[in-house]
Design a protein around this motif. Structure first.
Motif, short mmCIF file in Angstrom:
data_model
loop_
_atom_site.label_atom_id
_atom_site.label_comp_id
_atom_site.label_asym_id
_atom_site.label_seq_id
_atom_site.Cartn_x
_atom_site.Cartn_y
_atom_site.Cartn_z
N SER A 135 0.82 -1.21 0.00
CA SER A 135 0.00 0.00 0.00
C SER A 135 0.85 1.27 0.00
N HIS A 136 2.14 1.14 0.39
CA HIS A 136 3.04 2.29 0.43
C HIS A 136 4.14 2.21 -0.63
N ARG A 139 4.72 5.36 -2.76
CA ARG A 139 5.36 6.40 -1.98
C ARG A 139 6.85 6.14 -1.82
N LEU A 269 2.36 9.56 -4.18
CA LEU A 269 1.10 9.63 -3.43
C LEU A 269 -0.10 9.32 -4.32
N ASP A 272 -0.41 5.59 -5.11
CA ASP A 272 -0.98 4.83 -4.01
C ASP A 272 -2.47 5.09 -3.84
N LYS A 273 -2.90 6.32 -4.12
CA LYS A 273 -4.30 6.70 -3.90
C LYS A 273 -5.20 6.31 -5.06
N TRP A 274 -4.78 6.61 -6.29
CA TRP A 274 -5.61 6.38 -7.46
C TRP A 274 -5.23 5.13 -8.24
N THR A 279 -2.92 7.27 -12.73
CA THR A 279 -1.87 8.28 -12.53
C THR A 279 -1.03 8.44 -13.79
#
Length: 409
Positions: A135-136, A139, A269, A272-274, A279
């Motif tokens: 999940s990271h 990042r 970021l 990880d989010k979208w 992206t």
């Protein structure tokens, strides 16, 4: 220790990721710094500026060719040992550059620097992705690329200042010293990491030879080609449109670097989010538009131009975290070869973009480099759409991956 805890709390990452990013920063500096001191090198070695420019070309080519080969040859070595060994060769190579008076020896040292630097960059990305949960991952990779782009903020401008004050060799001595610091820190803090199970080279290649992976790798190549079509000649482009002093030029590069670093972090970021695919598409659309915007901005004031340049700079590094995450997901069993190949392709893009930009200048004018670069970046968007729209199938996936595809279905 307080700094380490702050970094982990601020970005939620293992502090060793930042240590790896520092090494990436040093490598990024040695690759890019030559462009800012070409005139000093040419004058001292009594060669033409174009001949001095080969120090950039040889680095990019050596990096591109050696990365996948060296990662395959060293596949059985424990990762920390390999990392420290690569840093040691990197130190030696830059000391040779700093003290050599021979053009050919300096070229050879630049090649050695690129080869060891390739291993450092690939391992930095690979190890960083393993130090954090999935999940990271975006990042963590983004932090590594912030280290690379950070060399634009501090490395290149400071190198230009030091080179102008103490001679072009001084920055390379500084780079060697920083590399020694990185060696000591990594030897102390980096944990031993076993290599991934070794796959035969033919199987590695077969896992990469799918239309989805090939077009996915082309994304980086085409974007970097479009980017360097302008960036490699940013100084003459600015001088052709504005009258600015050397000190202001350093500030321009500094501002470009700040946004490049921010872009690398933001790209991580967003990945990880979208997710990496959304992206990638968003960044490529905006990046292509920013290159076309540079042509319009050059007709306005220097302040409008700098604002447009900062947008372009931020987008230039925002793709990498999502791109690396995307490739890792497509073939997780060949992470090292995927990353090394992608970094090779990126450097081929750097070399190709520099070449195309030079041809544009020779045949017409430096003023045409932004829109030519923008068109090439749009081809990268096309490659991304094609790759993302491809669904892995048994006809498109090597036998070794068929079981994982079946499980996913």
């Amino acid at each position: 220790m307080v700094t380490i805890l702050f970094l982990e709390g601020w970005y939620g990452l293992n502090f060793r990721v930042y240590l790896l990013a520092f090494s990436a920063f040093v490598v990024g500096t040695v690759e890019l710094i030559v462009g800012g001191i070409l005139d000093l090198i040419a004058s001292d070695l009594n060669i033409s500026v174009s001949a001095a420019g080969y120090f950039i070309t040889i680095f990019s080519i050596a990096f591109a060719i050696s990365a996948p080969i060296l990662m395959n040859v060293t596949a059985r070595l424990e990762r920390k040992k390999l990392y420290l060994l690569a840093l040691a060769f990197f130190v030696v190579a830059n000391l040779i550059v700093a003290f050599s008076s021979s053009y050919n020896l300096t070229l050879a040292a630049r090649a050695l620097s690129a080869m060891s630097g390739a291993v450092i960059i690939v391992l930095s990305i690979s190890l960083a992705s393993q130090l954090v949960p999935e999940s990271h991952r975006g990042r963590a990779i983004g932090i590594i690329y912030m280290g690379i782009s950070g060399s634009l903020v501090l490395g290149v401008p400071i190198g230009m200042v030091i080179g102008n004050a103490y001679g072009w060799r001084a920055p390379f001595i500084l780079i060697a010293a920083l590399s020694i610091v990185a060696m000591i820190a990594n030897a102390w803090l980096l944990k031993r990491t076993a290599p991934s199970p070794v796959m035969p080279f033919k199987k590695q290649l077969s896992s990469l030879c799918t239309s989805k992976i090939i077009s996915g790798q082309l994304i980086s190549y085409l974007m970097l080609t479009g980017h360097l079509t302008l960036y490699a000649y940013l100084t003459p482009y600015i001088h052709a449109n504005f009258e600015i002093s050397p000190s202001l030029m350093s500030i321009v590069y500094f501002l470009f670097g700040i946004t490049a670093v921010a872009g690398g972090g933001l790209g991580g970021l967003l990945a990880d989010k979208w997710g990496p695919t959304k992206t990638i598409l968003l960044v490529l659309v905006c990046f292509s538009g920013s290159l076309f915007m540079m042509t319009l901005a050059s007709q306005a004031s220097i302040y409008v131009f700098i604002a447009a340049m900062m947008i372009w700079g931020g987008l230039s590094w925002a793709l990498s975290p999502a791109q690396q995450s995307y490739l890792i997901k497509q073939a997780p069993e060949t992470i090292d070869i995927q990353l090394s190949l992608n970094n090779s392709i990126m450097h081929l893009g750097i070399a190709t973009g520099s070449f195309i930009g030079g041809k544009v200048i020779e045949s017409s004018s430096v003023a045409n480099t932004p829109w030519v670069g923008g068109l090439i970046a749009l081809l990268g968007l096309g490659a991304a759409i094609f790759s993302i729209s491809r669904k892995p199938s048994r006809a498109d996936v090597p036998p070794m991956q068929a079981s994982s595809v079946a499980a996913a279905e």
